[in-house]
Structures are given as C-alpha cells and as structure tokens.
Design an enzyme around this catalytic site. Structure first.
Site, mmCIF file in Angstrom:
data_model
loop_
_atom_site.group_PDB
_atom_site.id
_atom_site.type_symbol
_atom_site.label_atom_id
_atom_site.label_comp_id
_atom_site.label_asym_id
_atom_site.label_seq_id
_atom_site.Cartn_x
_atom_site.Cartn_y
_atom_site.Cartn_z
ATOM 1 N N CYS A 178 0.834 -1.198 0.000
ATOM 2 C CA CYS A 178 0.000 0.000 0.000
ATOM 3 C C CYS A 178 0.869 1.249 0.000
ATOM 4 O O CYS A 178 1.387 1.650 1.052
ATOM 5 C CB CYS A 178 -0.934 -0.006 1.204
ATOM 6 S SG CYS A 178 -1.986 1.457 1.309
ATOM 7 N N CYS A 182 -0.580 3.999 2.198
ATOM 8 C CA CYS A 182 -0.396 3.760 3.626
ATOM 9 C C CYS A 182 1.046 4.026 4.074
ATOM 10 O O CYS A 182 1.293 4.619 5.122
ATOM 11 C CB CYS A 182 -0.748 2.309 3.975
ATOM 12 S SG CYS A 182 -2.357 1.757 3.410
ATOM 13 N N ASP A 183 2.003 3.558 3.286
ATOM 14 C CA ASP A 183 3.396 3.503 3.745
ATOM 15 C C ASP A 183 4.366 4.379 2.965
ATOM 16 O O ASP A 183 5.542 4.463 3.327
ATOM 17 C CB ASP A 183 3.898 2.048 3.664
ATOM 18 C CG ASP A 183 3.087 1.121 4.553
ATOM 19 O OD1 ASP A 183 2.568 1.588 5.582
ATOM 20 O OD2 ASP A 183 2.976 -0.072 4.214
#
Length: 304
Positions: A131, A134-135
C-alpha cells in the site's frame, strides 16, 4: 444466543456499502460487517477520478462519505471477523455469537497477491509493502521498486514518485498492461525508471530491513541485485472467500460464481464486487453489484 437480521452484508467496501444503502432504505434490518477499516481498497487509493459525478477525490474521503450514507437509513455497522457462512444463512464469527440472517451478501473483495520469493514474508512491514498510500511517507528521500505493469502498479508508482527520490518499475514483459494515459504519465515523470523482462526472485535485507531485490532476466536467466529500501508488489489479487469454502459457490480460482442477479446457487446467499467472477473490477461496478444484490435480497425476503 444468535442475533437475527434480515440482511447481513459481509464486507464494507463499495459493494457492501451500496448494498447497505439499498437494503436499509427498503426497510430491511441490515448489518454491515467488516474485519478492517470501512472502505475496502478505497482507503488504499490515493485519488479516485473515474467515479461518475466525482471529478477527483481522495479514496479515504469517498470511503467515509459512502459509510455515512450506508448507515444513514438505519443499517448497523460492526467490526467482525467472519470464519464461516453456512447454507442455513448463519454467519459464524471468530469471536461473538453467530448471526442468523434471512439473506447474506458477501462483498469481501480481494487481497494482494504475494511474490512468493525468499525473504518476502519476513520483510513485510520492514520495507515490503502492498500500500503506497499507507506507507509511502516512510520512504521519503529513498529508492523503491514497484513490481507489476498494470494500472494499480503504475498509479502507485506515480504517487510514490512525489515522495521518494527514485521509483523503479519492474515488469515481466516488454510492454505494460496499463491504460495508455497512465503509461504516458509514467514516461513523463523524470524520477521513474523502468526495467523490462525481469522478475523478482529474492528480497535482500540488512539489519532487519529491505536493502535490495534480486531480479532475473526472463530470457537469459541472468541475475542482478538491485539496491532499494522499499518494495511494492502489485502483481494481482486473490479473492477473500475462505468463509465460503464449505459451500458449492466458488470457481477453481476461489471467486464466487453468481448470475445476473448476484445470486449464488445457494438460495438467499448473494455476492457482489471484486469477489465475484467478472470482467471489470472498479468502484463503479462494485456499487452496481451491491445495489442489485440488495434489491434481489429484498424481493426474496418480502416474497417469503
């Protein structure tokens, strides 16, 4: 003791939330279950620009808007890890009492496919990520590798290019599978490099974090170690259907087989969204599936 609902929807992505809207508006006592944050893949998508009526919107914002509407007509949203759905329409959870339903809609979607190479699993969360939204921020000023040549891989590469020093896209073939307009954006982004006709064969790590990846030429079988601090595989999806394995509703790849009404071969059990056998997996097609499934469930329940 069993709890009872008219309609239980398993999965709170776009398909599940659309089903919740249609089911609860029709007056059904509706429960929306998910074992993660509501929104499904929307919360992993940087921007949505192909949903009708929405010129451009962050995936998380669209997800929260859908959830608000999905519960606005009385549907109940709960966290729940579904372990089994039985033919008598009982939903079994990893903890908590089972739930009896008159109809069930499975909208659990898909999960990212692993590369299945040495040191991959050991480094998930230590440089291997599925992701970018996300990261991606953890890799500011670093170099990352994206595996895959489809729309998701290229879209995430464009997102990462705004955060990291360098993005290298690795594809098995000598051409991309992604749409032409996305390819054009990739070619016009100076800090994106492309390595064609190579596959990943091993994740390299030092001090418990990713330090590189071993790539193999598909023609010559020659290998090289490519330095990077992050690896983002986007090589496909697998359906989340373990809870249905005791029912005769899956094809050989694990996807749910439905008819045009989103009905499975088990009466009263429906499926919608990315989890079903279908040609196009997009937010707009998922919401379509969810609406059809809920309307069909309503018709069945009222006829009973």
């Amino acid at each position: 003791m069993e709890r009872q609902f008219d309609l239980v929807i398993v999965g709170a992505g776009p398909a599940g939330m659309a089903a919740s809207i249609y089911g609860s508006r029709a007056g059904l006592k509706t429960l929306l279950l998910d074992n993660g944050a509501p929104g499904g893949k929307l919360i992993k998508t940087h921007k949505i620009s192909n949903y009708p009526g929405v010129k451009e919107l962050a995936g998380t914002d669209l997800a929260m808007s859908m959830l608000e509407q999905a519960t606005s007509f009385g549907a109940v949203y709960e966290y729940g890890d579904v372990t089994e759905i039985s033919e008598d329409k009982v939903v079994h959870l990893s903890y908590g009492d089972p739930i009896q339903a008159k109809a069930i809609i499975v909208a659990t979607g898909t999960k990212e496919r692993l590369m299945n190479i040495p040191n991959e699993k050991e480094n998930i969360g230590r440089g291997v990520s599925f992701c970018a939204v996300c990261d991606g921020a953890f890799f500011r000023g670093k170099e990352v590798v994206v595996i895959g040549g489809g729309n998701s891989a290229l879209e995430e590469s464009l997102y990462l290019s705004k955060l990291v020093d360098k993005v290298t896209i690795v594809i098995r073939r000598d051409v991309f599978r992604a749409e032409k307009n996305i390819q054009d954006q990739i070619e016009n982004t100076p800090n994106i490099k492309i390595i064609k006709k190579h596959i990943p064969v091993e994740v390299v790590s030092e001090n418990n974090k990713v330090s590189g990846i071993v790539l193999e030429n598909v023609d010559t079988k020659e290998r090289m170690t490519y330095s990077c601090q992050g690896i983002f595989p986007y090589i496909g999806q697998d359906p989340i259907t373990d809870m249905l394995k005791k029912l005769p509703v899956l094809n050989d790849r694990g996807y749910v087989v439905v008819n045009e009404h989103m009905e499975t071969c088990v009466e009263g059990i429906y499926a919608a969204g990315d989890v079903i056998v279908k040609e196009l997996r997009q937010v707009v097609t998922a919401t379509n599936d969810g609406a059809i499934a809920a309307q069909r469930a309503y018709k069945r329940i009222t006829e009973i």
